[in-house]
Design a protein around this motif. Structure first.
Motif, PDB file in Angstrom:
ATOM      1  N   THR A  64     -13.545  21.721  55.942  1.00  0.00           N
ATOM      2  CA  THR A  64     -13.783  20.889  57.109  1.00  0.00           C
ATOM      3  C   THR A  64     -15.083  21.292  57.809  1.00  0.00           C
ATOM      4  O   THR A  64     -15.634  22.365  57.591  1.00  0.00           O
ATOM      5  CB  THR A  64     -12.613  20.985  58.114  1.00  0.00           C
ATOM      6  N   LEU A  65     -15.508  20.387  58.679  1.00  0.00           N
ATOM      7  CA  LEU A  65     -16.765  20.542  59.403  1.00  0.00           C
ATOM      8  C   LEU A  65     -16.509  20.248  60.874  1.00  0.00           C
ATOM      9  O   LEU A  65     -15.773  19.314  61.203  1.00  0.00           O
ATOM     10  CB  LEU A  65     -17.782  19.555  58.834  1.00  0.00           C
ATOM     11  N   GLU A  66     -17.107  21.053  61.764  1.00  0.00           N
ATOM     12  CA  GLU A  66     -17.014  20.761  63.185  1.00  0.00           C
ATOM     13  C   GLU A  66     -18.402  20.817  63.800  1.00  0.00           C
ATOM     14  O   GLU A  66     -19.123  21.810  63.632  1.00  0.00           O
ATOM     15  CB  GLU A  66     -16.079  21.737  63.904  1.00  0.00           C
ATOM     16  N   VAL A  67     -18.757  19.762  64.518  1.00  0.00           N
ATOM     17  CA  VAL A  67     -20.047  19.689  65.209  1.00  0.00           C
ATOM     18  C   VAL A  67     -19.758  19.763  66.706  1.00  0.00           C
ATOM     19  O   VAL A  67     -19.278  18.801  67.303  1.00  0.00           O
ATOM     20  CB  VAL A  67     -20.801  18.401  64.854  1.00  0.00           C
ATOM     21  N   GLY A  68     -20.010  20.931  67.288  1.00  0.00           N
ATOM     22  CA  GLY A  68     -19.710  21.165  68.700  1.00  0.00           C
ATOM     23  C   GLY A  68     -18.463  22.004  68.839  1.00  0.00           C
ATOM     24  O   GLY A  68     -17.345  21.506  68.680  1.00  0.00           O
ATOM     25  N   ALA A  90     -18.553  25.525  61.277  1.00  0.00           N
ATOM     26  CA  ALA A  90     -18.570  25.145  62.682  1.00  0.00           C
ATOM     27  C   ALA A  90     -19.990  25.281  63.226  1.00  0.00           C
ATOM     28  O   ALA A  90     -20.623  26.325  63.066  1.00  0.00           O
ATOM     29  CB  ALA A  90     -17.607  26.023  63.476  1.00  0.00           C
ATOM     30  N   CYS A  91     -20.479  24.217  63.877  1.00  0.00           N
ATOM     31  CA  CYS A  91     -21.863  24.158  64.338  1.00  0.00           C
ATOM     32  C   CYS A  91     -21.931  24.181  65.863  1.00  0.00           C
ATOM     33  O   CYS A  91     -21.267  23.376  66.532  1.00  0.00           O
ATOM     34  CB  CYS A  91     -22.537  22.868  63.862  1.00  0.00           C
ATOM     35  N   ASP A  92     -22.740  25.089  66.396  1.00  0.00           N
ATOM     36  CA  ASP A  92     -22.974  25.121  67.837  1.00  0.00           C
ATOM     37  C   ASP A  92     -24.300  25.833  68.093  1.00  0.00           C
ATOM     38  O   ASP A  92     -24.836  26.488  67.195  1.00  0.00           O
ATOM     39  CB  ASP A  92     -21.831  25.839  68.567  1.00  0.00           C
ATOM     40  N   VAL A  93     -24.802  25.695  69.322  1.00  0.00           N
ATOM     41  CA  VAL A  93     -26.064  26.348  69.675  1.00  0.00           C
ATOM     42  C   VAL A  93     -25.867  27.511  70.639  1.00  0.00           C
ATOM     43  O   VAL A  93     -26.818  28.213  70.959  1.00  0.00           O
ATOM     44  CB  VAL A  93     -27.072  25.348  70.290  1.00  0.00           C
ATOM     45  N   SER A  94     -24.655  27.731  71.123  1.00  0.00           N
ATOM     46  CA  SER A  94     -24.428  28.711  72.184  1.00  0.00           C
ATOM     47  C   SER A  94     -23.677  29.939  71.697  1.00  0.00           C
ATOM     48  O   SER A  94     -22.493  29.861  71.356  1.00  0.00           O
ATOM     49  CB  SER A  94     -23.648  28.067  73.337  1.00  0.00           C
ATOM     50  N   GLU A  95     -24.353  31.071  71.705  1.00  0.00           N
ATOM     51  CA  GLU A  95     -23.676  32.337  71.439  1.00  0.00           C
ATOM     52  C   GLU A  95     -22.681  32.654  72.551  1.00  0.00           C
ATOM     53  O   GLU A  95     -21.614  33.201  72.316  1.00  0.00           O
ATOM     54  CB  GLU A  95     -24.695  33.469  71.326  1.00  0.00           C
ATOM     55  N   GLU A  96     -23.042  32.309  73.787  1.00  0.00           N
ATOM     56  CA  GLU A  96     -22.192  32.623  74.937  1.00  0.00           C
ATOM     57  C   GLU A  96     -20.854  31.906  74.847  1.00  0.00           C
ATOM     58  O   GLU A  96     -19.789  32.542  74.954  1.00  0.00           O
ATOM     59  CB  GLU A  96     -22.903  32.215  76.227  1.00  0.00           C
ATOM     60  N   TYR A  97     -20.867  30.596  74.673  1.00  0.00           N
ATOM     61  CA  TYR A  97     -19.615  29.840  74.628  1.00  0.00           C
ATOM     62  C   TYR A  97     -18.783  30.233  73.411  1.00  0.00           C
ATOM     63  O   TYR A  97     -17.563  30.420  73.513  1.00  0.00           O
ATOM     64  CB  TYR A  97     -19.893  28.343  74.577  1.00  0.00           C
ATOM     65  N   THR A  98     -19.443  30.356  72.259  1.00  0.00           N
ATOM     66  CA  THR A  98     -18.690  30.631  71.033  1.00  0.00           C
ATOM     67  C   THR A  98     -18.199  32.068  70.960  1.00  0.00           C
ATOM     68  O   THR A  98     -17.346  32.378  70.127  1.00  0.00           O
ATOM     69  CB  THR A  98     -19.518  30.296  69.784  1.00  0.00           C
ATOM     70  N   ASN A 112     -11.457  34.402  59.351  1.00  0.00           N
ATOM     71  CA  ASN A 112     -11.947  34.403  57.975  1.00  0.00           C
ATOM     72  C   ASN A 112     -12.111  32.991  57.422  1.00  0.00           C
ATOM     73  O   ASN A 112     -12.801  32.784  56.412  1.00  0.00           O
ATOM     74  CB  ASN A 112     -10.983  35.186  57.079  1.00  0.00           C
ATOM     75  N   LYS A 113     -11.503  32.001  58.070  1.00  0.00           N
ATOM     76  CA  LYS A 113     -11.621  30.619  57.616  1.00  0.00           C
ATOM     77  C   LYS A 113     -12.843  29.906  58.187  1.00  0.00           C
ATOM     78  O   LYS A 113     -13.204  28.831  57.714  1.00  0.00           O
ATOM     79  CB  LYS A 113     -10.373  29.808  58.016  1.00  0.00           C
ATOM     80  N   ILE A 114     -13.459  30.486  59.225  1.00  0.00           N
ATOM     81  CA  ILE A 114     -14.478  29.767  59.993  1.00  0.00           C
ATOM     82  C   ILE A 114     -15.848  30.407  59.807  1.00  0.00           C
ATOM     83  O   ILE A 114     -16.046  31.584  60.091  1.00  0.00           O
ATOM     84  CB  ILE A 114     -14.113  29.727  61.493  1.00  0.00           C
ATOM     85  N   ASP A 115     -16.782  29.597  59.342  1.00  0.00           N
ATOM     86  CA  ASP A 115     -18.174  30.001  59.181  1.00  0.00           C
ATOM     87  C   ASP A 115     -18.962  29.363  60.315  1.00  0.00           C
ATOM     88  O   ASP A 115     -19.278  28.168  60.281  1.00  0.00           O
ATOM     89  CB  ASP A 115     -18.685  29.518  57.818  1.00  0.00           C
ATOM     90  N   LEU A 116     -19.242  30.144  61.360  1.00  0.00           N
ATOM     91  CA  LEU A 116     -19.938  29.634  62.539  1.00  0.00           C
ATOM     92  C   LEU A 116     -21.439  29.693  62.317  1.00  0.00           C
ATOM     93  O   LEU A 116     -21.997  30.756  62.038  1.00  0.00           O
ATOM     94  CB  LEU A 116     -19.543  30.459  63.770  1.00  0.00           C
ATOM     95  N   THR A 124     -28.357  22.370  60.656  1.00  0.00           N
ATOM     96  CA  THR A 124     -27.280  22.899  59.813  1.00  0.00           C
ATOM     97  C   THR A 124     -26.792  21.845  58.832  1.00  0.00           C
ATOM     98  O   THR A 124     -26.611  22.127  57.635  1.00  0.00           O
ATOM     99  CB  THR A 124     -26.116  23.392  60.680  1.00  0.00           C
ATOM    100  N   LEU A 125     -26.599  20.627  59.303  1.00  0.00           N
ATOM    101  CA  LEU A 125     -26.113  19.559  58.429  1.00  0.00           C
ATOM    102  C   LEU A 125     -27.134  19.232  57.346  1.00  0.00           C
ATOM    103  O   LEU A 125     -26.766  19.023  56.177  1.00  0.00           O
ATOM    104  CB  LEU A 125     -25.791  18.318  59.261  1.00  0.00           C
ATOM    105  N   ASP A 126     -28.404  19.188  57.717  1.00  0.00           N
ATOM    106  CA  ASP A 126     -29.445  18.936  56.716  1.00  0.00           C
ATOM    107  C   ASP A 126     -29.483  20.052  55.676  1.00  0.00           C
ATOM    108  O   ASP A 126     -29.705  19.802  54.483  1.00  0.00           O
ATOM    109  CB  ASP A 126     -30.809  18.808  57.396  1.00  0.00           C
ATOM    110  N   ARG A 127     -29.262  21.280  56.129  1.00  0.00           N
ATOM    111  CA  ARG A 127     -29.249  22.403  55.189  1.00  0.00           C
ATOM    112  C   ARG A 127     -28.078  22.289  54.214  1.00  0.00           C
ATOM    113  O   ARG A 127     -28.222  22.550  53.008  1.00  0.00           O
ATOM    114  CB  ARG A 127     -29.172  23.718  55.965  1.00  0.00           C
ATOM    115  N   LEU A 128     -26.930  21.883  54.711  1.00  0.00           N
ATOM    116  CA  LEU A 128     -25.776  21.695  53.827  1.00  0.00           C
ATOM    117  C   LEU A 128     -26.060  20.633  52.771  1.00  0.00           C
ATOM    118  O   LEU A 128     -25.705  20.799  51.598  1.00  0.00           O
ATOM    119  CB  LEU A 128     -24.542  21.303  54.650  1.00  0.00           C
ATOM    120  N   LEU A 129     -26.708  19.559  53.188  1.00  0.00           N
ATOM    121  CA  LEU A 129     -27.060  18.511  52.234  1.00  0.00           C
ATOM    122  C   LEU A 129     -28.069  19.028  51.207  1.00  0.00           C
ATOM    123  O   LEU A 129     -27.951  18.745  50.006  1.00  0.00           O
ATOM    124  CB  LEU A 129     -27.616  17.295  52.969  1.00  0.00           C
ATOM    125  N   ALA A 130     -29.049  19.791  51.671  1.00  0.00           N
ATOM    126  CA  ALA A 130     -30.055  20.346  50.769  1.00  0.00           C
ATOM    127  C   ALA A 130     -29.444  21.318  49.769  1.00  0.00           C
ATOM    128  O   ALA A 130     -29.959  21.484  48.649  1.00  0.00           O
ATOM    129  CB  ALA A 130     -31.157  21.037  51.570  1.00  0.00           C
TER     130      ALA A 130
END
Length: 220
Positions: A64-68, A90-98, A112-116, A124-130
């Motif tokens: 699965t994929l999470e944006v935000g 899981a995609c986010d820009v904030s070290e503080e919130y995450t 262990n299931k989550i790759d932040l 990040t999404l473009d990199r996954l496609l690449a």
């Protein structure tokens, strides 16, 4: 980004939760902690988190994929619903919130299931496609900055497999999308996004009036 489903008064909403919600203690404590956050309005409604988890279980999703991410409430629901070998990016820009999210993921035994990935989500999404990961995800959840919704959606549509599901939050935007006089920028963006998806024949579509509105787009 809605504390509860739009249009429900307190008594009716509390009944909905009492009759349906099965929220693990770790989820409840994360939600309670986030309530005091300055940006608590970004918190997902509990009935919506449970609904996402149910969708993942129905699909038998493993990737699965999470944006935000914010403080990790939605990702915790989904990760707990994934099988032992399930994975989430899981995609986010904030070290503080995450950092809050990481703490609860660890406590719940799902870290262990989550790759932040801390970076702008489009990158990040473009990199996954690449990397050749197109059509390999079962499920994607989008709940981030609204101005990039179309970009997140288009990339997610490439990343999910045929029969994969994309869920997009806040598509009712506090009901403002229904009123032509509401012309602020975010409302206009969400309104245009909804119109785009309504015409999109690449997916089967349903807008579910839960939380602040959740669009489900099933890739053909």
């Amino acid at each position: 980004m809605s504390a509860n489903t739009l249009g429900f008064d307190t008594q009716f909403y509390n009944y909905l939760l009492s009759a349906s919600l099965r929220e693990a203690d770790v989820l409840r404590r994360l939600r309670d902690e986030t309530t005091s956050h300055p940006r608590a309005v970004m918190q997902l409604a509990p009935e919506q988190g449970q609904f996402l988890a149910l969708l993942v279980q129905l699909m038998g999703a493993k990737k699965t994929l999470e944006v935000g991410v914010f403080t990790g409430y939605s990702s915790l629901w989904v990760a707990m619903a994934l099988p032992a070998d399930g994975k989430m990016i899981a995609c986010d820009v904030s070290e503080e919130y995450t950092s809050v999210a990481r703490r609860y993921w660890q406590e719940a035994g799902v870290a262990n299931k989550i790759d932040l990935r801390i970076a702008p989500a489009l990158e990040t999404l473009d990199r996954l496609l690449a990397e050749g990961q197109a059509s390999t995800f079962d499920f994607a959840f989008i709940d981030a900055d609204k101005g990039n919704y179309e970009g997140y959606y288009e990339r997610s549509l490439q990343l999910v497999r045929p029969g994969g599901l994309i869920a997009v939050d806040n598509v009712l935007w506090y009901k403002q999308v229904a009123y032509p006089e509401s012309q602020d920028q975010v409302t206009k963006v969400i309104r245009a996004f909804n119109e785009k998806l309504h015409r999109d024949e690449r997916v089967f579509l349903s807008l579910v009036p839960i939380g602040d509105g959740l669009t489900l787009a099933l890739k053909r």
